[in-house]
Design a protein around this motif. Sequence first.
Motif, PDB file in Angstrom:
ATOM      1  N   THR A  15       0.824  -1.209   0.000  1.00  0.00           N
ATOM      2  CA  THR A  15       0.000   0.000   0.000  1.00  0.00           C
ATOM      3  C   THR A  15       0.858   1.258   0.000  1.00  0.00           C
ATOM      4  O   THR A  15       0.313   2.360   0.101  1.00  0.00           O
ATOM      5  N   VAL A  16       2.199   1.114  -0.097  1.00  0.00           N
ATOM      6  CA  VAL A  16       3.083   2.276  -0.231  1.00  0.00           C
ATOM      7  C   VAL A  16       3.600   2.318  -1.668  1.00  0.00           C
ATOM      8  O   VAL A  16       3.751   1.278  -2.312  1.00  0.00           O
ATOM      9  N   PRO A  17       3.895   3.495  -2.187  1.00  0.00           N
ATOM     10  CA  PRO A  17       4.450   3.566  -3.544  1.00  0.00           C
ATOM     11  C   PRO A  17       5.880   3.057  -3.563  1.00  0.00           C
ATOM     12  O   PRO A  17       6.533   2.939  -2.518  1.00  0.00           O
ATOM     13  N   THR A  18       6.382   2.763  -4.743  1.00  0.00           N
ATOM     14  CA  THR A  18       7.779   2.319  -4.877  1.00  0.00           C
ATOM     15  C   THR A  18       8.745   3.485  -4.921  1.00  0.00           C
ATOM     16  O   THR A  18       9.948   3.302  -4.782  1.00  0.00           O
ATOM     17  N   SER A  19       8.237   4.699  -5.134  1.00  0.00           N
ATOM     18  CA  SER A  19       9.081   5.893  -5.108  1.00  0.00           C
ATOM     19  C   SER A  19       8.255   7.071  -4.626  1.00  0.00           C
ATOM     20  O   SER A  19       7.020   7.035  -4.624  1.00  0.00           O
ATOM     21  N   VAL A  48       1.887  -0.441   5.423  1.00  0.00           N
ATOM     22  CA  VAL A  48       2.815  -0.601   4.311  1.00  0.00           C
ATOM     23  C   VAL A  48       2.303  -1.663   3.340  1.00  0.00           C
ATOM     24  O   VAL A  48       2.574  -1.614   2.153  1.00  0.00           O
ATOM     25  N   GLY A  49       1.545  -2.619   3.869  1.00  0.00           N
ATOM     26  CA  GLY A  49       0.995  -3.672   3.022  1.00  0.00           C
ATOM     27  C   GLY A  49      -0.154  -4.366   3.722  1.00  0.00           C
ATOM     28  O   GLY A  49      -0.331  -4.257   4.942  1.00  0.00           O
ATOM     29  N   THR A  50      -0.956  -5.088   2.949  1.00  0.00           N
ATOM     30  CA  THR A  50      -2.064  -5.885   3.481  1.00  0.00           C
ATOM     31  C   THR A  50      -1.802  -7.342   3.159  1.00  0.00           C
ATOM     32  O   THR A  50      -1.526  -7.689   2.010  1.00  0.00           O
ATOM     33  N   VAL A  51      -1.883  -8.184   4.195  1.00  0.00           N
ATOM     34  CA  VAL A  51      -1.710  -9.627   4.019  1.00  0.00           C
ATOM     35  C   VAL A  51      -3.086 -10.273   4.082  1.00  0.00           C
ATOM     36  O   VAL A  51      -3.819 -10.094   5.068  1.00  0.00           O
ATOM     37  N   ARG A  77      13.558   6.109  -3.409  1.00  0.00           N
ATOM     38  CA  ARG A  77      12.920   4.806  -3.618  1.00  0.00           C
ATOM     39  C   ARG A  77      12.467   4.229  -2.283  1.00  0.00           C
ATOM     40  O   ARG A  77      13.182   4.339  -1.277  1.00  0.00           O
ATOM     41  N   LEU A  78      11.303   3.578  -2.283  1.00  0.00           N
ATOM     42  CA  LEU A  78      10.794   2.871  -1.111  1.00  0.00           C
ATOM     43  C   LEU A  78      10.755   1.383  -1.431  1.00  0.00           C
ATOM     44  O   LEU A  78      10.167   0.970  -2.425  1.00  0.00           O
ATOM     45  N   VAL A  90      14.278   3.187   2.681  1.00  0.00           N
ATOM     46  CA  VAL A  90      14.204   4.332   1.778  1.00  0.00           C
ATOM     47  C   VAL A  90      15.618   4.625   1.309  1.00  0.00           C
ATOM     48  O   VAL A  90      16.558   4.694   2.115  1.00  0.00           O
ATOM     49  N   SER A  91      15.800   4.779   0.016  1.00  0.00           N
ATOM     50  CA  SER A  91      17.152   4.980  -0.520  1.00  0.00           C
ATOM     51  C   SER A  91      17.155   6.022  -1.616  1.00  0.00           C
ATOM     52  O   SER A  91      16.156   6.253  -2.298  1.00  0.00           O
ATOM     53  N   GLY A  92      18.307   6.672  -1.761  1.00  0.00           N
ATOM     54  CA  GLY A  92      18.579   7.561  -2.881  1.00  0.00           C
ATOM     55  C   GLY A  92      19.765   6.974  -3.617  1.00  0.00           C
ATOM     56  O   GLY A  92      19.678   5.947  -4.265  1.00  0.00           O
TER      57      GLY A  92
END
Length: 421
Positions: free
Chosen positions: A53-57, A337-340, A368-369, A391-393
């Motif tokens: 449920t979070v974006p990839t960026s 962050v996500g649904t299981v 990026r996430l 989270v990274s750059g």
Amino acid sequence: MQFPAVQAGPARQRRRGLVWGLTCCLLVLLLLGGLYAVAPLRNPPPAPTVELTVPTSMTIPGTAPRLPWPRSGQAMITVNGLGTLGASGGSQPLPIGSVAKVMTAYVILTEHPLDVGEAGPTLTVSAERAAAYPTELARGESLVEVRAGEKLTERQALQALMLPSANNVARVLAEWDAGSEAAFVEKMNATAARLGMTGTRYADSPGLDPDTVSTARDQVILANKAMALPAFAEIVKQKRATLPVAGTVHNYNELVGRNGVVGIKTGSTDEAGGCLVFAAMVTVGGRDVNIVGAVLGQPGANTPVQLDRTFAATRSLLRSTVSALSVHTLVEAGAPVGTVRGPEGTGSTTINAVEKVVVVGWPGLRVRLDAQIPPVPTGIAADTEYGRLAVSGAGELASTPLRAAAGLRPPSVWDRVRHHY
């Protein structure tokens, strides 16, 4: 009295056969139904599914900063872990003067590593190298006085190379390491190729030769690599050092020790103009931030004017960079962050961030996430830590563990029979 036996009529026999037929069919149906219901139990139940449920960026909101780039030459500035804040002047290779000595020091330290504070092996100044000093001085080269038979530790030689920018000590180091200047230059170029410095070509170890060329981008690549060597970082932030013959020498980089600047190297020739590769350590929102950049090709009639303009351009870039940096919360603590989702009949749960995710960055920076959630077993207890959000750059900036909000029970036998899985 005896009665005669009564014979069953055809109709009664047909009814009896129909009853037996129906009974057999029912038994068969019950048997098949039982087999149909039990068959799924032979196989494992379906694995739960995960829906992020979070974006990839994500882009930090706001207007991207506009830096005061110099009007001539090239420049680039980066923030470690985040990436490039910007660049100017294109990518045409330019003469770099004594900035070349960053590669000279890097090759020496990668082949002859030093610990912080370690003196290292001893080098001896040859009679030939000492005899060249008057001629080099007459040419107006940047030098330190040397004498035949003088003993310099590796650390002292690197201090002479990087602080007063001694061309003659660059040659001493090259010959000590590779046997000749030419052989050492081959090592410099091989290292540049390995680091991806595609616009760089070294023609000498001091950088006096105008055929020694590079780009702001390439010098930032090298500067980041060199500053990762503790002995290199220790030397280039020194304001002065003491040598056996030359005595006390001073760092030509007048920015060192001011506004967080911790190095790295100046350069100046008629062809190169004023050049500087720099590094600064600043604090933003209680966090240490490393800034690395390069300014090349600043004009001027002589070295003092060229370097003054280079220092002024660098100070402006650093001020604007620090002003552009601030702390940004990208994910709040407890945010899903996500649904299981378990197999049918067993329900679902969310996987939430345990801590808030905070980064230092600038408006317009894209990061990026990466939700790293392992395969979920058929059941998971409430409040179980499960996975990680990073989270990274240009590198990883922040992370948090993840936690299941509610329990997800394994499917029962009745669930599996009823939903046929």
